[in-house]
Design a protein around this motif. Structure first.
Motif, PDB file in Angstrom:
ATOM      1  N   TYR A  29      59.192  36.302  29.825  1.00 41.45           N
ATOM      2  CA  TYR A  29      57.775  36.676  30.080  1.00 41.45           C
ATOM      3  C   TYR A  29      56.581  36.718  29.818  1.00 41.45           C
ATOM      4  CZ  TYR A  29      60.981  40.622  27.300  1.00 41.45           C
ATOM      5  OH  TYR A  29      60.941  41.750  27.172  1.00 41.45           O
ATOM      6  N   SER A  30      56.804  35.861  30.426  1.00 40.82           N
ATOM      7  CA  SER A  30      54.666  34.520  30.919  1.00 40.82           C
ATOM      8  C   SER A  30      55.511  35.163  32.390  1.00 40.82           C
ATOM      9  CB  SER A  30      54.507  33.350  30.681  1.00 40.82           C
ATOM     10  OG  SER A  30      54.605  33.498  29.858  1.00 40.82           O
ATOM     11  N   GLU A  31      56.949  35.492  33.643  1.00 36.02           N
ATOM     12  CA  GLU A  31      56.982  35.164  34.713  1.00 36.02           C
ATOM     13  C   GLU A  31      56.620  36.468  34.763  1.00 36.02           C
ATOM     14  OE1 GLU A  31      60.298  33.568  35.221  1.00 36.02           O
ATOM     15  OE2 GLU A  31      59.432  31.317  35.313  1.00 36.02           O
ATOM     16  N   LYS A  32      57.244  37.453  33.739  1.00 29.70           N
ATOM     17  CA  LYS A  32      57.344  38.929  34.024  1.00 29.70           C
ATOM     18  C   LYS A  32      55.861  39.929  33.679  1.00 29.70           C
ATOM     19  CE  LYS A  32      61.931  39.770  31.660  1.00 29.70           C
ATOM     20  NZ  LYS A  32      62.436  39.600  33.268  1.00 29.70           N
ATOM     21  N   LYS A  33      54.566  39.053  32.592  1.00 29.79           N
ATOM     22  CA  LYS A  33      53.858  38.939  32.807  1.00 29.79           C
ATOM     23  C   LYS A  33      53.252  39.265  34.221  1.00 29.79           C
ATOM     24  CE  LYS A  33      49.651  38.267  30.158  1.00 29.79           C
ATOM     25  NZ  LYS A  33      49.357  36.696  28.961  1.00 29.79           N
ATOM     26  N   GLU A  34      52.911  37.754  34.809  1.00 32.88           N
ATOM     27  CA  GLU A  34      52.441  37.684  35.971  1.00 32.88           C
ATOM     28  C   GLU A  34      52.232  38.050  36.984  1.00 32.88           C
ATOM     29  OE1 GLU A  34      51.608  33.470  38.950  1.00 32.88           O
ATOM     30  OE2 GLU A  34      52.861  33.534  37.026  1.00 32.88           O
ATOM     31  N   ILE A  35      53.402  38.895  37.034  1.00 35.94           N
ATOM     32  CA  ILE A  35      54.069  39.905  37.960  1.00 35.94           C
ATOM     33  C   ILE A  35      52.941  41.409  38.508  1.00 35.94           C
ATOM     34  CG2 ILE A  35      56.243  41.295  39.113  1.00 35.94           C
ATOM     35  CD1 ILE A  35      57.876  39.208  38.899  1.00 35.94           C
ATOM     36  N   LEU A  36      53.697  41.459  36.900  1.00 42.08           N
ATOM     37  CA  LEU A  36      52.527  43.024  36.575  1.00 42.08           C
ATOM     38  C   LEU A  36      51.357  43.142  36.760  1.00 42.08           C
ATOM     39  CD1 LEU A  36      52.665  46.130  35.436  1.00 42.08           C
ATOM     40  CD2 LEU A  36      52.842  45.029  33.277  1.00 42.08           C
ATOM     41  N   VAL A  37      50.830  42.074  35.946  1.00 49.50           N
ATOM     42  CA  VAL A  37      49.452  42.116  36.199  1.00 49.50           C
ATOM     43  C   VAL A  37      48.988  41.535  37.271  1.00 49.50           C
ATOM     44  CG1 VAL A  37      46.933  40.491  35.272  1.00 49.50           C
ATOM     45  CG2 VAL A  37      49.162  40.629  33.813  1.00 49.50           C
ATOM     46  N   LYS A  38      49.183  40.561  37.887  1.00 49.82           N
ATOM     47  CA  LYS A  38      49.025  40.856  39.588  1.00 49.82           C
ATOM     48  C   LYS A  38      49.171  41.509  40.542  1.00 49.82           C
ATOM     49  CE  LYS A  38      49.402  37.336  43.215  1.00 49.82           C
ATOM     50  NZ  LYS A  38      50.525  38.192  44.714  1.00 49.82           N
ATOM     51  N   GLY A  39      50.292  42.615  39.651  1.00 50.49           N
ATOM     52  CA  GLY A  39      50.246  43.875  40.790  1.00 50.49           C
ATOM     53  C   GLY A  39      49.830  44.726  40.695  1.00 50.49           C
ATOM     54  N   LEU A  40      48.757  45.179  38.959  1.00 48.42           N
ATOM     55  CA  LEU A  40      48.410  46.194  38.795  1.00 48.42           C
ATOM     56  C   LEU A  40      46.784  45.536  39.435  1.00 48.42           C
ATOM     57  CD1 LEU A  40      49.037  46.457  35.203  1.00 48.42           C
ATOM     58  CD2 LEU A  40      49.699  48.105  37.137  1.00 48.42           C
ATOM     59  N   LYS A  41      45.876  44.564  39.566  1.00 48.91           N
ATOM     60  CA  LYS A  41      45.008  44.080  39.976  1.00 48.91           C
ATOM     61  C   LYS A  41      45.035  44.645  41.559  1.00 48.91           C
ATOM     62  CE  LYS A  41      43.382  40.411  37.335  1.00 48.91           C
ATOM     63  NZ  LYS A  41      43.458  39.564  36.172  1.00 48.91           N
ATOM     64  N   GLU A  42      45.845  44.034  42.124  1.00 50.11           N
ATOM     65  CA  GLU A  42      46.195  44.959  43.840  1.00 50.11           C
ATOM     66  C   GLU A  42      46.363  46.353  43.678  1.00 50.11           C
ATOM     67  OE1 GLU A  42      49.561  42.233  44.862  1.00 50.11           O
ATOM     68  OE2 GLU A  42      49.004  41.209  45.258  1.00 50.11           O
ATOM     69  N   VAL A  43      46.510  46.852  42.974  1.00 48.26           N
ATOM     70  CA  VAL A  43      47.218  48.138  43.281  1.00 48.26           C
ATOM     71  C   VAL A  43      45.098  49.353  43.094  1.00 48.26           C
ATOM     72  CG1 VAL A  43      46.986  50.548  41.693  1.00 48.26           C
ATOM     73  CG2 VAL A  43      48.743  48.630  41.978  1.00 48.26           C
ATOM     74  N   GLY A  44      43.861  47.740  41.803  1.00 49.05           N
ATOM     75  CA  GLY A  44      42.801  48.609  41.428  1.00 49.05           C
ATOM     76  C   GLY A  44      42.262  48.712  40.283  1.00 49.05           C
TER      77      GLY A  44
END
Length: 463
Positions: free
Chosen positions: A366-381
């Motif tokens: 779940y830490s790996e999944k969280k990292e994917i989502l958080v990083k992506g959401l920040k990149e989206v804006g």
């Protein structure tokens, strides 16, 4: 919340050509969730389940006479008790139906799109084959009560009596309902922390409680301790809390828990503690408030199998409480569901006996999944707020120029193809949550990355 329902109903206006079907579907719109099982949802499919249902409905309705159609048109409005009038179809149902219609990737509702461990499923199959298919003992199969007590001891250091202090329920939601209905009287004051899981307010309304709310605010969603101290008085019957916290991902700190404990002891207040995400603690270790000095005797700790073992459809939960509180919980439970699925209880024993390595791997995944989502959401804006536990992340959507969370989430589904949950429905005052939306990362990595790519392609910041 009312606005959310009306917008969703407009979006879901069915274009069937047969007038009688239109009439029936409009009258049954309030129970659409029972027509479209969420277990059939796929974040990449279109509205196949609803299309199938419409076809079946047309075939059935073609036999209805003109007289019956007239009866449908003049049927009296649906009825609901006053204590539930303010509560509409849950936001999870609304957003999932709308997402399914538009083929959106569902990062809204908090269920995994992958299956639970094989050893637990095999235990359920074996239990069925072994004939464990009749009513279980009302407050839990003895083996499961013992397994819950053993896990509670490992997690808190407290030794409890599985026969007198553990009650097995149909998921944690029923544990919450049984606790509220069994221990709260009409007019009792109960304090909630907003945002809160929507079941809390509805269940307290059924119990006739007077709800008082303490609002947790971004970025850290810390408890305003001075405000809490002023709110807890001799009139307070209970505090209902949730850590790790849905929807924010906040984990209550030891300082916050000790402050709550001190106020409860001083004012003779009960704590209802929903801890279904206790094994999804990333930034700090989860602390069960019942383990603090003087708190076990006044705490109902509620938990379940679904989140930790990715088996949300099994609905196996439990409440741990001292005997004098367990009595009320069991009285309510006896007249709510009486008993819980027998073979699934047998399988839950196997789950709770899993080695610590299972939980270590669970958190790593779940830490790996969280990292994917958080990083992506920040990149989206998005502005992404810290999440220390659960499998949820809350963001500020306002950089994209929408007036509120419901409008943003509807646009996100219809134009972008991603489902998120507007959080304003989790507040007594919806204005407090209108800038925030919740995403879930309990999905496989491909689904998370696909959702991020859709948002990168179609969402544009205006601020």
């Amino acid at each position: 919340m009312i606005n959310a329902v009306s917008s969703n109903e407009k979006s879901m206006n069915l274009d069937t050509q047969q007038h009688s079907v239109n009439v029936m579907l409009r009258q049954l719109s309030f129970i659409r969730s029972s027509l479209i099982p969420f277990s059939s949802y796929s974040p990449r499919t279109s509205l196949k389940p609803l299309t199938s249902i419409r076809s079946q409905t047309k075939a059935t309705m073609s036999t209805i006479s003109t007289q019956n159609e007239s009866t449908l048109q003049t049927q009296r409005p649906v009825q609901v008790a006053q204590r539930l009038e303010k509560f509409k179809t849950t936001i999870f149902t609304q957003m999932s139906i709308l997402g399914n219609k538009h083929g959106a990737i569902n990062l809204g509702q908090g269920f995994p799109n992958f299956d639970g461990p094989e050893f637990v499923k095999e235990a359920a199959i074996q239990a069925i084959k072994d004939g464990k298919n009749q009513y279980a003992r009302a407050f839990g199969a003895p083996e499961l009560n013992s397994a819950v007590a053993s896990r509670f001891h490992r997690d808190t250091g407290l030794v409890i009596d599985p026969e007198r202090e553990v009650t097995v329920t149909c998921g944690c939601t029923e544990a919450i309902a049984a606790a509220m209905l069994g221990l709260i009287n009409p007019g009792d004051e109960v304090i909630l922390f907003a945002p809160f899981y929507d079941s809390y307010e509805a269940t307290l309304s059924m119990a006739g409680a007077k709800v008082k709310c303490i609002t947790l605010r971004p970025p850290g969603f810390d408890i305003p301790l001075d405000e809490l101290k002023a709110a807890v008085t001799s009139e307070t019957r209970a505090i209902l809390m949730n850590t790790p916290h849905n929807p924010t991902g906040k984990m209550f700190t030891r300082e916050e828990l000790e402050a709550i404990a001190s106020l409860c002891i001083e004012n003779d207040v009960i704590v209802f503690s929903d801890e279904v995400y206790d094994k999804l603690d990333f930034e700090m270790d989860h602390i069960c408030i019942a383990s603090l000095p003087g708190m076990y005797e006044r705490t109902v700790t509620m938990n379940s199998l679904g989140k930790t073992f990715s088996l949300t459809g099994w609905k196996i939960g439990w409440a741990v409480a001292p005997p004098h509180l367990t009595w009320g919980i069991r009285q309510a439970h006896s007249y709510l569901t009486f008993a819980t699925s027998t073979p699934m209880q047998a399988a839950a024993v196997a789950a709770l006996e899993a080695p610590e390595s299972y939980y270590t791997e669970l958190k790593r995944d779940y830490s790996e999944k969280k990292e994917i989502l958080v990083k992506g959401l920040k990149e989206v804006g998005f502005e992404v707020f810290p999440s220390s536990g659960t499998y949820f992340v809350v963001v500020d959507h306002t950089p994209f120029g929408f007036g509120d969370d419901v409008a943003f989430c509807e646009y996100l589904i219809k134009e972008v193809g991603v489902v998120a949950i507007p959080t304003s429905v989790f507040y007594l005052n919806p204005e407090d949550g209108k800038n925030l939306v919740r995403f879930a990362f309990c999905k496989d990595e491909e689904t998370l990355r696909s959702a991020i790519e859709r948002m990168k392609l179609k969402l544009k910041r205006v601020v």
